[in-house]
Design an enzyme around this catalytic site. Structure first.
Site, PDB file in Angstrom:
ATOM      1  N   ASP A 192      -1.844   1.811   8.531  1.00  0.00           N
ATOM      2  CA  ASP A 192      -2.152   0.909   8.517  1.00  0.00           C
ATOM      3  C   ASP A 192      -1.456   0.577   6.955  1.00  0.00           C
ATOM      4  OD1 ASP A 192      -2.914   3.444   6.520  1.00  0.00           O
ATOM      5  OD2 ASP A 192      -4.718   1.922   5.968  1.00  0.00           O
ATOM      6  N   GLU A 193      -0.342   1.296   6.424  1.00  0.00           N
ATOM      7  CA  GLU A 193       0.815   0.477   5.043  1.00  0.00           C
ATOM      8  C   GLU A 193       2.381   1.139   5.166  1.00  0.00           C
ATOM      9  OE1 GLU A 193       0.352   3.273   1.759  1.00  0.00           O
ATOM     10  OE2 GLU A 193      -1.115   4.893   2.751  1.00  0.00           O
TER      11      GLU A 193
END
Length: 700
Positions: free
Chosen positions: A214-215
């Site tokens: 997610d990053e």
């Protein structure tokens, strides 16, 4: 004025080093109970921190987790006390000297400041929870967490207002928020949406760095120039594109390096962005009041040490206490702290490095059910195999990770002779490692494969290097006159000796005349070697004993020359196995020779060098890890070191042969000495390994 400031600074440092801190107010028990659950996260700004601490303390008190946290807390306090003692020993002169060192290092680090690059850090908002809400719109606006009663992976922003956060047990989260809804984890779904976001990232930076599902970090320097857009405009466009492609929101941070970009992305969460200009003054102003815990790499323990020992709370404090940092920490650690104080971080594009390991692990409710352990192990083996095959890799070292009910973490590893990647092989060896730990109560199981085949350094083949088989067949170089190499080569093709399916005798390129998976040279494996009793290993690794002659075609008993040769050779070998260049003896004999207890060593030896299993686990010669339950693998390793030893013996013989040719006088003297040795009754029955096979071939 400057002198007065320096005096005040020295007084402050002395008071810190001596530990003169006001402790008049006695903290309540829950206030001193610092866990990962009580630390602020994005969306938790308005949470009653003391209330959360008290509930976490009450719910954890008396549990195994609580006991483990107390042990860690005691260890941390001990570390802090030790550092305070070190700090108290520093004289003003020493502190002044260290401060000069710090000032010099600050100047050196400042010269490395790079404001030419623009880095963007993008972080999906409550990613797992957002994906579940997208799949089930009825969850929107309700406090929800992904996970279960044992552990939470993440929580949405509605739940975070109650103090619920990732890495928190579900039963504590339910206490904080009785209306909390639990949704089970679905990694396939999260991976799918992660791939969608990465396709968007690739449009802005083909070489973006994915930090997790997610990053990611993106170098948007070139895209800003190409499109004549500001970094803020690019960040906004990227966030909009991600939402259009996935229906998910994300937050972004822009800075001159990755450290600053990471901090900036957390400022306006959720669904926001923050841009820090590429200006030194702006950077120093931003970083000066920033709490040290906001920096990646500074966790709970480091925060407490810096705060309680040195009184460092903000990044600016690191520069002011630079002398103490240089005095108490290593150079690399001190440089990191000083770099943080200057707002410096990585700006160059990192080189692509091959993966060193691939792992999977799962947390579950504490249990002692062995059947469930093996089922979870099978699931992990399957997932690990899929990941390995996706990367096109195979590994040699398999590591089993276990976390017990008492939060003790155990790791057990085995390094294999061959590379594996199939779920069957992974499960086979993992099961052996797990079996050795049972019975046990667990709450986490993990598997990791490392030492990949891609890591092997491919060296050019040495044309002068012989294989073990060729060495044994050709005979020693110093005794070439005793047998013609062509006649020996014919033996290899003779099915009565090598790869004989009738007798079952076989020899691989790395097997040292192995009978039934055991070494020919270990006399302890042949207790009944008589003239009419010869044991030979078949191709399945079993032992066949010939107490009577072999059956002929008509069922009549026949006594073949090969059989007689094997019997005679083995009888001679049994007469004096200790004279063989690399003799392996039984465990009892070896332990007596090495003065080691039986349960501390397993293994093999020769007269000058022992192969022992240190702590019954690690090879003393090469450090390879093979637990006792890996019997077959240990035997293969046994043969491997035998091969190495024989090759060394061969090279020594070649060296002696060269010396004989260069110095014939020494050659004559050595021959006379050898004749005397042969006449000695003590050496009767001595037969080197290469002559053993030469003699056998002549009997054939």
């Amino acid at each position: 004025m400057e002198k007065e400031k320096e005096k005040e600074k020295e007084k402050s440092e002395k008071s810190i080093c001596s530990g003169d801190i006001d402790h008049t107010e006695t903290p309540r028990p829950w206030q001193s109970f610092h866990t990962v659950y009580t630390n602020a996260k994005a969306g938790m700004d308005g949470v009653d921190k003391e209330k959360v601490q008290r509930i976490v303390y009450d719910m954890s008190k008396g549990s195994k987790y609580f006991e483990n946290e107390e042990r860690k807390e005691a260890f941390m306090r001990q570390k802090i006390d030790n550092m305070r003692a070190q700090c108290a020993k520093l004289t003003p002169t020493a502190i002044s000297q260290y401060q000069k060192v710090a000032d010099r290092r600050i100047l050196e680090l400042e010269t490395k400041r790079d404001l030419s690059r623009i880095w963007l850090h993008v972080d999906m908002d409550a990613f797992y929870a957002a994906v579940e809400t997208l799949s089930n719109p009825s969850l929107k606006g309700k406090p929800m967490a992904v996970g279960g009663m044992s552990m939470i992976s993440t929580a949405n922003y509605e739940a975070r207002r109650f103090g619920v956060r990732a890495a928190m047990p579900g039963f504590i989260a339910r206490k904080l928020c009785p209306e909390l809804i639990f949704v089970p984890v679905d990694f396939k779904k999260y991976t799918y949406y992660s791939d969608l976001t990465r396709k968007v990232f690739q449009k802005y930076d083909p070489n973006f760095m994915a930090a997790s599902l997610d990053e990611a970090y993106l170098d948007i320097t070139d895209v800003c120039k190409e499109r004549s857009m500001t970094s803020g405009e690019i960040a906004k466009e990227l966030r909009t594109t991600v939402f259009e492609e996935t229906g998910l929101t994300c937050s972004a941070g822009v800075g001159s390096n990755r450290l600053l970009a990471k901090v900036c992305s957390d400022i306006n969460k959720p669904n926001g962005q923050f841009v820090l200009p590429n200006d030194r003054m702006a950077v120093m102003t931003f970083i000066s009041s920033l709490p040290i815990r906001k920096i990646g790499g500074i966790g709970k323990v480091t925060e407490h040490i810096l705060r309680d020992v040195l009184g460092i709370n903000t990044c600016e404090d690191m520069l002011q206490k630079g002398g103490l940092l240089c005095a108490l920490f290593s150079r690399s650690t001190a440089d990191f702290f000083l770099s943080v104080g200057l707002g410096l971080g990585q700006t160059e594009i990192p080189q692509v490095r091959s993966r060193k390991s691939i792992s999977n692990e799962r947390t579950f409710s504490s249990t002692e059910d062995e059947a469930s352990f093996y089922q979870k192990l099978a699931d992990l083996a399957e997932m690990l195999s899929v990941d390995m095959q996706k990367e096109g890799l195979s590994g040699r070292t398999l590591t089993l990770k276990l976390k017990t009910t008492t939060f003790e973490v155990r790791t057990r590893a085995v390094t294999l002779q061959n590379y594996i990647c199939s779920s069957e092989d992974i499960l086979k060896y993992a099961s052996k490692l797990l079996k050795a730990e049972l019975p046990v109560s667990l709450r986490l199981i993990g598997l990791r494969l490392s030492q990949f085949n891609a890591d092997k350094v491919v060296a050019p083949a040495d044309p002068t290097q012989k294989t073990l088989t060729n060495f044994l067949i050709s005979g020693d170089a110093s005794r070439e006159s005793m047998v013609d190499s062509s006649s020996m080569s014919s033996i290899v093709n003779d099915h009565h000796f090598m790869n004989d399916t009738e007798t079952g005798f076989s020899m691989g390129s790395h097997e040292a005349c192995s009978y039934g998976g055991r070494d020919l040279l270990d006399s302890s494996h042949f207790p009944d070697l008589e003239d009419n009793n010869c044991a030979i290993g078949n191709n399945d690794g079993e032992m066949q004993k010939f107490h009577e002659p072999l059956n002929g075609e008509n069922g009549n008993k026949v006594n073949t020359p090969e059989r007689k040769s094997c019997q005679n050779a083995l009888s001679e070998l049994k007469a004096d196995s200790s004279s063989v260049p690399f003799a392996f003896r039984s465990l009892d004999e070896e332990n007596k020779k090495a003065n080691l207890p039986d349960d501390d060593t397993v293994s093999s030896s020769n007269q000058g060098e022992l192969l022992l299993w240190v702590n019954d686990y690690k090879c003393s010669l090469c450090g390879i890890e093979l637990p006792p339950c890996f019997v077959e693998e240990r035997q293969e390793h046994f043969d491997f070191h035998l091969a190495e030893r024989l090759q060394k013996e061969e090279s020594r013989c070649d060296t002696r042969m060269l010396r004989h040719r260069l110095f014939p006088e020494d050659n004559i003297a050595s021959q006379r000495k050898r004749k005397k040795q042969r006449a000695s009754p003590k050496d009767k029955g001595h037969i080197p390994i290469d002559l053993f096979f030469v003699k056998s071939s002549q009997n054939f």
